[in-house]
Design a protein around this motif. Sequence first.
Motif, PDB file in Angstrom:
ATOM      1  N   ASP A 225       1.068  -0.948   0.421  1.00 34.60           N
ATOM      2  CA  ASP A 225       0.411  -0.244  -0.194  1.00 34.60           C
ATOM      3  C   ASP A 225       0.728   1.313   0.080  1.00 34.60           C
ATOM      4  OD1 ASP A 225      -2.123   1.981   0.484  1.00 34.60           O
ATOM      5  OD2 ASP A 225      -3.043   1.235   2.386  1.00 34.60           O
ATOM      6  N   ILE A 226       1.157   2.058  -1.372  1.00 35.97           N
ATOM      7  CA  ILE A 226       2.044   2.928  -1.295  1.00 35.97           C
ATOM      8  C   ILE A 226       0.924   3.964  -1.668  1.00 35.97           C
ATOM      9  CG2 ILE A 226       3.268   4.428  -2.521  1.00 35.97           C
ATOM     10  CD1 ILE A 226       4.828   1.734  -0.855  1.00 35.97           C
ATOM     11  N   ASP A 227       1.299   5.327  -1.091  1.00 40.67           N
ATOM     12  CA  ASP A 227      -0.122   5.927  -0.818  1.00 40.67           C
ATOM     13  C   ASP A 227      -0.197   6.641  -2.121  1.00 40.67           C
ATOM     14  OD1 ASP A 227       3.056   7.400  -0.272  1.00 40.67           O
ATOM     15  OD2 ASP A 227       1.510   9.020   0.297  1.00 40.67           O
ATOM     16  N   ILE A 228       1.077   6.686  -2.881  1.00 40.29           N
ATOM     17  CA  ILE A 228       1.375   7.130  -4.238  1.00 40.29           C
ATOM     18  C   ILE A 228       0.304   6.886  -5.866  1.00 40.29           C
ATOM     19  CG2 ILE A 228       3.241   8.527  -4.410  1.00 40.29           C
ATOM     20  CD1 ILE A 228       4.304   6.587  -6.403  1.00 40.29           C
ATOM     21  N   VAL A 229      -0.599   6.016  -4.938  1.00 35.83           N
ATOM     22  CA  VAL A 229      -1.588   5.292  -6.063  1.00 35.83           C
ATOM     23  C   VAL A 229      -3.217   6.301  -5.894  1.00 35.83           C
ATOM     24  CG1 VAL A 229      -3.515   3.318  -6.173  1.00 35.83           C
ATOM     25  CG2 VAL A 229      -0.654   3.049  -6.408  1.00 35.83           C
ATOM     26  N   GLU A 230      -3.092   6.788  -4.143  1.00 39.03           N
ATOM     27  CA  GLU A 230      -4.140   7.194  -4.222  1.00 39.03           C
ATOM     28  C   GLU A 230      -4.142   9.272  -4.340  1.00 39.03           C
ATOM     29  OE1 GLU A 230      -5.643   6.265   0.150  1.00 39.03           O
ATOM     30  OE2 GLU A 230      -5.341   4.687  -0.209  1.00 39.03           O
ATOM     31  N   LYS A 231      -2.531   9.359  -4.241  1.00 39.99           N
ATOM     32  CA  LYS A 231      -2.666  10.720  -5.110  1.00 39.99           C
ATOM     33  C   LYS A 231      -2.781  10.643  -6.268  1.00 39.99           C
ATOM     34  CE  LYS A 231       1.026  12.997  -3.878  1.00 39.99           C
ATOM     35  NZ  LYS A 231       2.743  13.133  -3.390  1.00 39.99           N
ATOM     36  N   SER A 232      -2.874   9.404  -6.945  1.00 39.44           N
ATOM     37  CA  SER A 232      -2.257   9.600  -8.740  1.00 39.44           C
ATOM     38  C   SER A 232      -3.667   9.501  -8.919  1.00 39.44           C
ATOM     39  CB  SER A 232      -2.136   8.644  -9.272  1.00 39.44           C
ATOM     40  OG  SER A 232      -0.399   8.558  -8.956  1.00 39.44           O
ATOM     41  N   LYS A 234      -6.460  11.142  -7.306  1.00 45.33           N
ATOM     42  CA  LYS A 234      -6.795  12.438  -6.391  1.00 45.33           C
ATOM     43  C   LYS A 234      -6.264  13.183  -7.614  1.00 45.33           C
ATOM     44  CE  LYS A 234      -6.977  11.140  -1.585  1.00 45.33           C
ATOM     45  NZ  LYS A 234      -6.317  11.443  -0.667  1.00 45.33           N
ATOM     46  N   HIS A 235      -5.241  13.237  -8.463  1.00 46.16           N
ATOM     47  CA  HIS A 235      -5.027  14.215  -9.706  1.00 46.16           C
ATOM     48  C   HIS A 235      -5.422  14.212 -10.599  1.00 46.16           C
ATOM     49  CE1 HIS A 235      -1.979  15.664 -11.859  1.00 46.16           C
ATOM     50  NE2 HIS A 235      -1.808  14.723 -13.254  1.00 46.16           N
ATOM     51  N   ILE A 236      -5.590  13.224 -10.795  1.00 48.53           N
ATOM     52  CA  ILE A 236      -6.875  12.831 -12.038  1.00 48.53           C
ATOM     53  C   ILE A 236      -8.830  13.587 -11.556  1.00 48.53           C
ATOM     54  CG2 ILE A 236      -8.264  10.982 -13.695  1.00 48.53           C
ATOM     55  CD1 ILE A 236      -5.681  10.995 -14.352  1.00 48.53           C
ATOM     56  N   ALA A 237      -9.135  12.864 -10.440  1.00 46.29           N
ATOM     57  CA  ALA A 237      -9.870  14.071 -10.323  1.00 46.29           C
ATOM     58  C   ALA A 237     -10.200  15.143 -10.546  1.00 46.29           C
ATOM     59  CB  ALA A 237     -10.406  13.134  -9.310  1.00 46.29           C
ATOM     60  N   GLN A 238      -8.543  15.524 -10.192  1.00 45.89           N
ATOM     61  CA  GLN A 238      -9.009  17.082  -9.677  1.00 45.89           C
ATOM     62  C   GLN A 238      -8.141  17.560 -11.389  1.00 45.89           C
ATOM     63  OE1 GLN A 238      -4.996  17.683  -7.625  1.00 45.89           O
ATOM     64  NE2 GLN A 238      -6.797  17.549  -5.690  1.00 45.89           N
ATOM     65  N   GLN A 239      -7.616  17.228 -12.480  1.00 43.85           N
ATOM     66  CA  GLN A 239      -7.546  17.366 -13.540  1.00 43.85           C
ATOM     67  C   GLN A 239      -8.049  17.835 -14.844  1.00 43.85           C
ATOM     68  OE1 GLN A 239      -4.285  19.680 -14.119  1.00 43.85           O
ATOM     69  NE2 GLN A 239      -4.195  19.300 -11.565  1.00 43.85           N
ATOM     70  N   TYR A 240      -9.579  16.204 -14.313  1.00 40.75           N
ATOM     71  CA  TYR A 240     -10.128  16.123 -15.728  1.00 40.75           C
ATOM     72  C   TYR A 240     -11.035  16.985 -14.442  1.00 40.75           C
ATOM     73  CZ  TYR A 240      -5.834  15.061 -17.665  1.00 40.75           C
ATOM     74  OH  TYR A 240      -4.516  14.484 -18.167  1.00 40.75           O
ATOM     75  N   PRO A 241     -12.338  17.183 -14.305  1.00 40.43           N
ATOM     76  CA  PRO A 241     -13.379  17.893 -14.428  1.00 40.43           C
ATOM     77  C   PRO A 241     -14.592  17.590 -14.984  1.00 40.43           C
ATOM     78  CG  PRO A 241     -12.363  20.080 -13.967  1.00 40.43           C
ATOM     79  CD  PRO A 241     -10.684  18.858 -14.396  1.00 40.43           C
ATOM     80  N   GLU A 242     -15.928  17.360 -14.943  1.00 44.09           N
ATOM     81  CA  GLU A 242     -16.784  17.651 -15.181  1.00 44.09           C
ATOM     82  C   GLU A 242     -16.459  19.440 -16.606  1.00 44.09           C
ATOM     83  OE1 GLU A 242     -21.493  16.950 -16.145  1.00 44.09           O
ATOM     84  OE2 GLU A 242     -20.595  16.953 -14.276  1.00 44.09           O
ATOM     85  N   PRO A 243     -16.486  18.674 -18.111  1.00 44.91           N
ATOM     86  CA  PRO A 243     -17.080  17.574 -19.057  1.00 44.91           C
ATOM     87  C   PRO A 243     -15.865  16.623 -19.165  1.00 44.91           C
ATOM     88  CG  PRO A 243     -17.080  20.273 -20.004  1.00 44.91           C
ATOM     89  CD  PRO A 243     -16.971  19.987 -18.638  1.00 44.91           C
ATOM     90  N   GLU A 244     -14.673  16.677 -19.097  1.00 45.48           N
ATOM     91  CA  GLU A 244     -13.812  16.574 -19.113  1.00 45.48           C
ATOM     92  C   GLU A 244     -13.504  14.899 -19.153  1.00 45.48           C
ATOM     93  OE1 GLU A 244     -11.518  18.205 -21.351  1.00 45.48           O
ATOM     94  OE2 GLU A 244     -11.340  20.156 -21.062  1.00 45.48           O
TER      95      GLU A 244
END
Length: 558
Positions: A225-232, A234-244
């Motif tokens: 369990d390495i935390d950068i998986v969840e960081k990644s 979250k990064h996608i969620a932040q960088q590609y909001p609706e409608p992206e």
Amino acid sequence: MIQDLHKSDNCELMETRVLPHKILLIEEGVDNAENLLKNDADQATVGVCPVTTFSTKEGKKAAVLLDFGSELSGGIQIIAKQGSRRIGIPIRIRFGESAQEAFTPLGVNGSCNDHSIRDIEWIIPWNSYQLIGDTGYRFVYIELTEPDSYLELVSVKGIFRHRDLKYVGSFHSNDNLLNKIYDTCAYTIHLNMQEMVWDGIKRDRLVWIGDMHPEILTIRTVFGDIDIVEKSLKHIAQQYPEPEWPNHMTTYSFWYFMILWDWYMYTGKREMLESLKAYWADLLDRILKLVHEDTSEPVREEEFQGGFFLDWPTRWTENAKPGALGLFLLSVRCAMKLCKICEEEELLKKCENKLSILEKMEFGECTAKQTQAMMWQADKVEKKITGIRLSECGGHGMSTFMSYYILCAAADTAGMTTALKMLREYYGAMLSVGATTFWEDFDLEWMRDGATIVELCENGKYDIHGENGKYCYQGFRHSLCHGWSSGPAAFLAEKTAGIHILRPGCEQIEIAPDLGDLQNLEITYPIPQGVLEVKIEKKDGKNIVSYNAPEEVQVSIR
């Protein structure tokens, strides 16, 4: 605050200095080049020390090509003494994942500075200590470029930038080639675990969510369990909001749900699902709107940004549609399980309705191994046909990105012995030409006499790196360290050793080994509670299994 920038909850980025392993080229203007292999200096000095002298006097060319022995992520440290001018002497520094790439100027055979700078003009002053570059490389070319000048170098060392992680997962069998493939997969993903989970350390230093699924499977197999998986995530969620769409590709959103489900099953972290629910619930709703009711064409390619994309080799072919739709099915099934856990009843009903439509669709014919494998995972093709198509021509037609899925499907349908033979042939070929990490893509058709990445291709000799690659990764733009290629490590743990997670957080695990043509196997597998140790030995055609697991983990053997 500054110290926290490169820290994470369970590991830190660190730098290690590495001496060159070998010198592949010494031009006539270089004296005492062997000092670069042994001078371990980390400090500039005006005192007495051995140096390597570069001189372009009398028209001589002064250059060396260094081999650091294995792929590294980072740059180099140069310590200089004196030169023809105090204010600095210009040099050329060129990084390469193959020897020929390091030797090749920009613009030739795809050689580029895309995503990271690998071809640099630099000034080296007297008595200087400098850190230069940040890319993926094994080889470094250094050339004194100013006519009628000289420069004394004390040392050139690689800066190996990596996370301070223990390799908890391991695989040891009676087959040394498979052992090496597992270890190389582990090292490949380790290098790509930087600030987040990257695709490549030279090119594609990005979070590509579709490509991340085989990467997270290997991460949990080797490191836990390495935390950068969840960081990644979250990064996608932040960088590609609706409608992206994630990474601007509709089909890549499908992988998001598969990653969420597999990472949740491994970690048991419901709070992770809840923290990302606002994003994935909205994304799921948008995905389900792509499935139309009461029509002869429930899913329309023109509504998919990026089209029916599974991977590059099948794009714009007859295999694109069945591959993308098989992925769609798998994604919706994972999303349904997420909805149940997070009590999203309305979304769950929508999923059930749209899934029934998807299940009835005509998916089309599969001819590519990666599409056949994806359709097998989606339960949309017959076992016998799948086994025949996947085993045909052995490792030919394999894909580094899709290797995990192809190998799993081949083991299921053609048998483990066949799957292991394909793995040895395909991944073993990369090792045979000098690979220390696995590549963005590879084709057995590239194998020819004399093909290696550890020597210069002089006098028209075949260049396996510069002369190959397709689509967006032609020639030297092709990455030779790509995280998505690490999937065989997860395959070996899940299919050969047969480690199956039955309850979230690894609270219940089944061991159902299939050794194929192997005689014995020992594996360690990190779990949230500690480490699962499994030993399997074949006797009289039967698998004898022993294991050691944390007390709170329920283990069964099948």
